[in-house]
Design an enzyme around this catalytic site. Structure first.
Site, short mmCIF file in Angstrom:
data_model
loop_
_atom_site.label_atom_id
_atom_site.label_comp_id
_atom_site.label_asym_id
_atom_site.label_seq_id
_atom_site.Cartn_x
_atom_site.Cartn_y
_atom_site.Cartn_z
N TRP A 29 0.67 -1.23 0.05
CA TRP A 29 0.12 -0.20 0.01
C TRP A 29 0.76 1.30 -0.14
O TRP A 29 0.54 2.32 -0.63
CB TRP A 29 -0.86 -0.03 1.00
N LYS A 70 -12.69 -0.98 6.08
CA LYS A 70 -12.10 -1.81 7.21
C LYS A 70 -12.55 -1.88 8.70
O LYS A 70 -13.08 -2.79 9.22
CB LYS A 70 -10.71 -1.93 7.35
N ASP A 81 -1.60 6.80 6.33
CA ASP A 81 -2.71 5.93 5.66
C ASP A 81 -3.10 4.93 6.92
O ASP A 81 -2.34 4.05 7.12
CB ASP A 81 -2.09 5.42 4.41
C1 LIG Z 1 -7.74 -0.81 1.71
C2 LIG Z 1 -6.54 -0.16 1.79
C3 LIG Z 1 -6.52 1.15 0.86
C4 LIG Z 1 -7.30 1.42 -0.40
O1 LIG Z 1 -8.53 1.60 0.06
P1 LIG Z 1 -9.72 2.01 -1.26
O2 LIG Z 1 -10.95 2.44 -0.56
O3 LIG Z 1 -9.94 0.65 -2.07
O4 LIG Z 1 -9.24 2.94 -2.21
C5 LIG Z 1 -5.40 2.06 0.89
N1 LIG Z 1 -4.40 1.87 1.78
C6 LIG Z 1 -4.75 0.92 2.97
C7 LIG Z 1 -3.63 0.58 3.96
C8 LIG Z 1 -5.52 -0.09 2.62
O5 LIG Z 1 -5.72 -1.30 3.57
#
Ligand SMILES: *Cc1c(COP(=O)(O)O)cnc(C)c1O
Length: 361
Positions: free
Chosen positions: A102, A197, A173
């Site tokens: 990521w 999540k 993030d």
């Molecule tokens: C799931 C995730 C994303 C992406 O999220 P989207 O909503 O699919 O764009 C970005 N960073 C991390 C760490 C993630 O777990």
């Protein structure tokens, strides 16, 4: 309905209690005869939902007044673009700490907009895969910001300590660990998280940004991605994802009711310990990450004999243990055990793993 435990990495399971409230309110919210989905975002009824969700999140995360909370479109990945567009002026550099797929993706997207310095901090020793000591990272002095991903959802790598960047704003993030454990917001310039999540339905992203970082967006920034415009309009410059925002609000109320982040963090630690301890004890399964950097949310594991993967997954599915297949780029298995996963889910998984091992060996 017999119990099913959904270990999907995202969109992930939501608390059963929240789903029941949403179902009950679906076509007739608070007796008004309409769904929340059918309300004007500017109506007093909806504004009350939106305002309460923000207030509850502020309380849960202890967010100081000099931070704005934005409810955005475009999920986690939308922020891969919004962050450099808003925070990286022409001629400046941003550091991107690479701990897995990521953070790599965030850096690749940011490179469309400016100078990005990537710093790979993953090493392997006899003990396993680990994150190097932040004091050894070659950070750019006077960088616009340092971006990192505290929990790498695919690789199962977590960094609990926040790096010291010598005053350079930290952008994190937190998509797969927000609200899973306590953090000190004041250590960050900006936090973002896709909702699917630990918060609610996909598509929504939460941004928590320190006010002094606003107002420097590049001219070409789409107005729906401009943090200053979003902040000035209470995240309603255009129509926000109203239903996702409402559901996020229900998740925040649920989390407050069960004791907040401190309480869920204890359960999360127990769940992770249960699973990792079993994996370490068994010669049949393995996880290559050193204990300090193991993710409490996403637990990838491999069978020592990988030819049994398909059989493992098929039998787990039959036993009600869903979505355990690892990410396509790393293979193996992955159990995502976010806030909504009850400890019984992890106990059932460990029990299944034990029985599978016994039967095959
Ligand atoms: C799931 C995730 C994303 C992406 O999220 P989207 O909503 O699919 O764009 C970005 N960073 C991390 C760490 C993630 O777990």
């Amino acid at each position: 309905m017999s119990a099913v435990f959904n270990f999907c990495a995202g969109p992930a399971m939501l608390p059963a209690e929240v789903m029941e409230i949403a179902q009950k309110e679906f076509i007739n919210w608070q007796g008004i005869g309409s769904s929340v989905m059918e309300l004007s975002h500017r109506s007093a009824d909806y504004m009350a939902v939106a305002t309460k969700a923000e207030a509850d999140l502020r309380e849960l995360m202890n967010i100081p007044d000099n931070y704005k909370v934005l409810f955005c479109h475009g999920g986690g990945r939308g922020q891969f673009s919004a962050v450099p567009l808003n925070l990286l002026p022409q001629g400046k550099t941003a550091d991107y700490i690479i701990t897995g797929s990521w953070s790599k993706g965030a850096a690749a997207e940011a490179k469309h907009y400016g100078n990005i310095n990537t710093i790979n901090v993953i090493e392997k020793s006899e003990q396993g895969t680990y994150v190097t000591d932040p004091s050894t990272w070659p950070l750019t002095p006077n960088a616009a910001y340092v971006h990192y991903c505290p929990n790498e959802t695919v690789d199962g790598i977590e960094m609990v300590n926040v790096p010291d960047t010598n005053g350079v704003p930290i952008v994190a993030d937190m998509s797969s660990m927000i609200l899973s454990r306590e953090i000190d917001i004041t250590q960050f310039g900006l936090i973002y998280a896709g909702a699917q999540k630990n918060i609610g339905p996909s598509g929504l992203a939460i941004v928590i940004v320190r006010e002094d970082l606003l107002g420097n967006a590049r001219l070409e920034t789409p107005s729906i991605m401009n943090y200053q415009i979003s902040a000035d309009n209470d995240s309603m410059h255009n129509t926000p994802p109203t239903y996702a925002w409402y559901l996020a609000g229900l998740v925040f109320q649920w989390l407050k009711k069960i004791g907040g982040v401190a309480a869920i963090s204890k359960v999360n630690k127990e769940k992770a310990a249960l699973l990792y301890n079993y994996i370490d004890k068994s010669p049949f399964y393995n996880n290559p990450v050193v204990s300090e950097n193991r993710s409490a949310m996403n637990v990838p594991f491999w069978l020592t004999d990988e030819s049994l993967n398909a059989e493992f997954l098929a039998e787990a599915d039959k036993a009600g243990l869903k979505a355990l297949k690892g990410h396509r780029i790393v293979g193996g298995m992955r159990a995502s055990i976010y806030n909504a996963m009850p400890i019984e889910g992890v106990e059932t998984l460990v029990d299944f793993m034990q029985k599978f091992e016994k039967r095959i060996r």
